[in-house]
Design a protein around this motif. Structure first.
Motif, short mmCIF file in Angstrom:
data_model
loop_
_atom_site.label_atom_id
_atom_site.label_comp_id
_atom_site.label_asym_id
_atom_site.label_seq_id
_atom_site.Cartn_x
_atom_site.Cartn_y
_atom_site.Cartn_z
N LEU A 199 0.99 -0.70 -0.21
CA LEU A 199 -0.40 0.17 0.07
C LEU A 199 0.97 1.28 0.20
O LEU A 199 1.52 1.22 0.54
N VAL A 200 0.30 2.09 -0.77
CA VAL A 200 1.60 3.34 -1.16
C VAL A 200 0.62 4.56 -0.44
O VAL A 200 -0.08 5.27 -0.92
N ILE A 201 1.00 5.32 0.25
CA ILE A 201 0.81 6.61 0.81
C ILE A 201 1.15 7.14 0.09
O ILE A 201 2.91 7.92 0.32
N GLU A 202 0.64 8.68 -0.45
CA GLU A 202 0.96 10.38 -1.03
C GLU A 202 0.07 11.33 -0.10
O GLU A 202 -0.49 10.89 -0.27
N ALA A 203 1.46 11.65 0.62
CA ALA A 203 0.17 12.74 1.09
C ALA A 203 -0.85 11.82 2.45
O ALA A 203 -0.12 11.40 2.82
N ASP A 204 -1.74 12.55 2.61
CA ASP A 204 -2.89 12.19 3.33
C ASP A 204 -3.88 11.12 2.54
O ASP A 204 -4.29 10.94 2.62
N LYS A 205 -3.42 10.58 0.79
CA LYS A 205 -3.97 9.89 0.55
C LYS A 205 -3.20 8.39 -0.29
O LYS A 205 -1.92 8.43 0.40
N ILE A 206 -3.82 7.42 -0.20
CA ILE A 206 -3.80 6.38 -1.02
C ILE A 206 -3.21 6.37 -2.30
O ILE A 206 -4.01 7.15 -2.97
N ALA A 207 -1.95 6.26 -2.40
CA ALA A 207 -1.85 6.13 -3.81
C ALA A 207 -2.33 4.89 -5.07
O ALA A 207 -2.52 4.60 -5.95
N TRP A 208 -1.58 3.68 -3.88
CA TRP A 208 -1.89 2.58 -4.74
C TRP A 208 -1.83 1.42 -3.84
O TRP A 208 -1.39 1.31 -2.82
N VAL A 209 -2.45 0.35 -4.09
CA VAL A 209 -3.27 -0.71 -3.14
C VAL A 209 -3.17 -2.17 -4.16
O VAL A 209 -3.91 -2.30 -5.09
N GLY A 210 -2.79 -3.82 -3.41
CA GLY A 210 -2.30 -4.48 -4.80
C GLY A 210 -1.52 -5.27 -4.02
O GLY A 210 -0.92 -4.98 -3.48
N PRO A 211 -1.42 -6.27 -4.92
CA PRO A 211 -0.37 -7.42 -4.33
C PRO A 211 0.50 -6.88 -4.85
O PRO A 211 1.15 -5.93 -6.03
N ILE A 212 1.59 -7.13 -3.67
CA ILE A 212 2.98 -6.88 -3.52
C ILE A 212 4.04 -6.47 -5.20
O ILE A 212 4.22 -6.31 -5.04
N SER A 213 3.30 -8.40 -5.73
CA SER A 213 4.22 -8.30 -6.76
C SER A 213 3.58 -7.75 -7.37
O SER A 213 4.86 -7.70 -8.80
N ASP A 214 2.62 -6.84 -7.46
CA ASP A 214 2.55 -6.17 -8.86
C ASP A 214 2.86 -4.59 -8.85
O ASP A 214 2.41 -3.78 -9.85
N LEU A 215 3.47 -4.13 -7.76
CA LEU A 215 3.80 -2.67 -7.19
C LEU A 215 4.64 -1.82 -8.14
O LEU A 215 5.84 -2.66 -9.21
N PRO A 216 3.67 -0.92 -8.48
CA PRO A 216 4.40 -0.55 -10.40
C PRO A 216 5.54 0.38 -9.90
O PRO A 216 6.12 0.69 -8.51
N PRO A 217 6.79 -0.03 -10.98
CA PRO A 217 8.24 0.79 -10.89
C PRO A 217 8.14 1.83 -9.92
O PRO A 217 9.33 2.15 -9.73
N GLN A 218 7.42 2.43 -10.37
CA GLN A 218 7.94 4.22 -9.92
C GLN A 218 7.93 3.83 -8.23
O GLN A 218 8.19 5.14 -8.07
N TYR A 219 7.10 3.15 -7.59
CA TYR A 219 7.09 3.31 -5.49
C TYR A 219 7.92 2.14 -5.59
O TYR A 219 8.22 1.84 -4.65
N SER A 220 8.50 2.04 -6.40
CA SER A 220 9.80 1.05 -5.79
C SER A 220 11.25 1.48 -5.17
O SER A 220 11.76 0.46 -4.27
N SER A 221 11.47 2.27 -5.43
CA SER A 221 12.08 2.84 -4.16
C SER A 221 11.69 3.71 -3.49
O SER A 221 12.42 4.32 -2.04
N LEU A 222 10.77 3.87 -3.05
CA LEU A 222 9.74 4.60 -1.65
C LEU A 222 10.17 3.85 -0.28
O LEU A 222 10.59 2.86 -0.77
N GLU A 223 10.69 4.96 0.63
CA GLU A 223 10.76 4.42 2.14
C GLU A 223 9.52 3.20 2.63
O GLU A 223 8.49 3.36 2.52
N ILE A 224 9.77 2.03 3.41
CA ILE A 224 9.23 1.14 3.38
C ILE A 224 9.45 1.12 4.80
O ILE A 224 9.90 0.48 4.98
N ARG A 225 7.80 0.63 5.14
CA ARG A 225 7.20 -0.28 6.52
C ARG A 225 6.51 -1.33 6.49
O ARG A 225 5.93 -1.51 5.46
N SER A 226 7.74 -2.33 7.07
CA SER A 226 6.75 -3.68 6.55
C SER A 226 5.89 -3.06 8.46
O SER A 226 6.32 -3.52 9.12
N PHE A 227 5.06 -4.67 8.18
CA PHE A 227 4.35 -4.44 9.24
C PHE A 227 3.81 -6.28 9.56
O PHE A 227 3.42 -6.58 10.07
N ASP A 228 5.05 -7.23 9.08
CA ASP A 228 4.74 -8.41 9.68
C ASP A 228 3.82 -9.34 9.36
O ASP A 228 2.95 -9.91 10.28
#
Length: 396
Positions: A26-55
């Motif tokens: 799930l990608v958050i930009e500012a106060d909005k959800i930018a993208w959600v889906g299976p992590i295997s489908d993550l769009p390339p433009q989000y691959s360099s974002l800071e990652i927070r894992s929730f186990d």
């Protein structure tokens, strides 16, 4: 920010399930959800974002309590004790109990005192993952106190990270010594106009019941609310059937609340108008009602069902939305998926909050992260709070 190693209950499907995405991102930009889906489908433009894992934890929309009365003075514990010791409702009333005692306390309390008490209640809801709460007036029953309650409700949203929706409930009860018709015309409606002019009202509510106001009296309030461009809600068919649900449907109200005595014809009318049925098991439990709302009829006609605490000092001193979900399942045989939809997607609909209640791109990033393996656990536990973290407007 990219949130990973999660399961997501999007609640975006109007069907019977959770809209679950396993191994999600799930990608958050500012106060909005930018993208959600299976992590295997993550769009390339989000691959360099800071990652927070929730186990592997479960993420849902943050919860929404769409029916509360958390601004009020005093409490009614003494009369609760009196009734358990054998006093009748009439004896309690003669001793100054009932709604009269709450009106007196609310009138006597300062705004600062009312706010301090309301913030404690709001904190309890926030601690269970609630990010949006509806707060009603209705314990003033005069112009100045109704406006005072609404100012305090607004102040709750400024003092805490929670979004507050206000409802004017001047038509809550007939004050002692007053006539219902004259109260509606000479106090309630002028107070509504004043509250609207002050920018304090998001919706207009009323208590349509034999012990409060009939449909003709509520119609007068609704007509004024309609002129002011305000959406409508209604306490309807809680203790008897006098036509409140049909009135709510006729006016296209956001919600009809309680609805224990609603009929299948009422369910069809709600479905036609798009009105949400707000289920309030706390009041059913506290006053030991026997008539359950017609859940099967609501299902049959496709009426959206919300679930709320109805937190108030008299008939529902319930400060846990998670417990309300459990009660809705246990007492009314709602499913855990219906209960979660009732505190997310359908609760948002009952408050006309179209930017929250589901997890989808473009929606507000109000999220709850839970220490559970399945979404059903949120309704299964009794007195258990599995909240790991709440995200409010994208802020951890």
């Amino acid at each position: 920010m990219l949130i990973s190693d999660i399961k997501v209950a999007t609640m975006s499907d109007d069907g019977p399930g959770y809209g679950l995405i396993e191994d999600a991102g799930l990608v958050i930009e500012a106060d909005k959800i930018a993208w959600v889906g299976p992590i295997s489908d993550l769009p390339p433009q989000y691959s360099s974002l800071e990652i927070r894992s929730f186990d592997g934890r479960l993420v849902t929309p943050a919860l929404i309590d769409c029916h509360t009365h958390i601004v009020h003075g005093g409490n009614r514990a003494t009369e609760f004790e009196m009734r358990l010791e054998g006093a009748s409702y009439e004896e309690v009333a003669r001793a100054g109990g009932g709604i009269v005692s709450t009106v007196t306390a609310t009138r006597d309390n300062s705004e600062a005192d009312l706010l301090a008490a309301a913030l404690r209640r709001a904190d309890a809801l926030i601690a269970e993952g609630v990010a949006t709460v509806e707060i009603k007036s209705g314990y003033g029953l005069d112009r100045d106190t109704e406006l005072k309650m609404l100012r305090v409700a607004r102040a709750v949203g400024l003092a805490r990270p929670i979004h507050v929706v206000t409802s004017f409930l001047g038509a809550h009860a007939v004050p002692s010594g007053k006539d219902a018709d004259s109260y509606i015309d000479n106090t309630c409606i002028p107070a509504l106009r004043a509250a609207h002019e002050a920018g304090l009202v998001d919706a207009v509510d009323g208590f349509c019941e034999g012990i409060a106001f009939d449909t003709d009296q509520m119609r007068r309030v609704f007509e004024v609310a309609k002129q002011l461009g305000l959406p409508l809600k209604l306490h309807a068919e809680q203790l008897s059937h006098i036509g409140g649900t049909a009135l709510a449907a006729e006016f296209g109200a956001l919600s009809a609340d309680h609805v224990e005595y609603a009929t299948e014809a009422d369910a069809a009318a709600l479905a036609e108008s798009g009105t949400v049925a707000v289920i309030l098991p706390g009041a059913f439990y506290a006053i030991r009602e026997n008539q359950a709302p017609p859940i099967d009829a609501f299902r049959k006609h496709g009426v959206p069902m919300a679930v709320a605490t109805d937190w108030n000092p008299g008939s529902s001193p319930l400060g846990s939305l998670l417990l309300a979900m459990n009660m809705a399942c246990t007492l009314f045989r709602m499913t855990p998926a219906e209960a979660l939809a009732g505190t997310t997607r359908n609760a948002a609909r009952a408050l006309a909050q179209s930017d929250r209640g589901i997890i989808a791109a473009g929606m507000r990033a109000d999220l709850a992260i839970w220490d559970v393996h399945s979404a059903a656990e949120l309704s299964y536990g009794i007195g258990i709070n599995p909240l790991h973290k709440r995200i409010f407007g994208g802020a951890l």
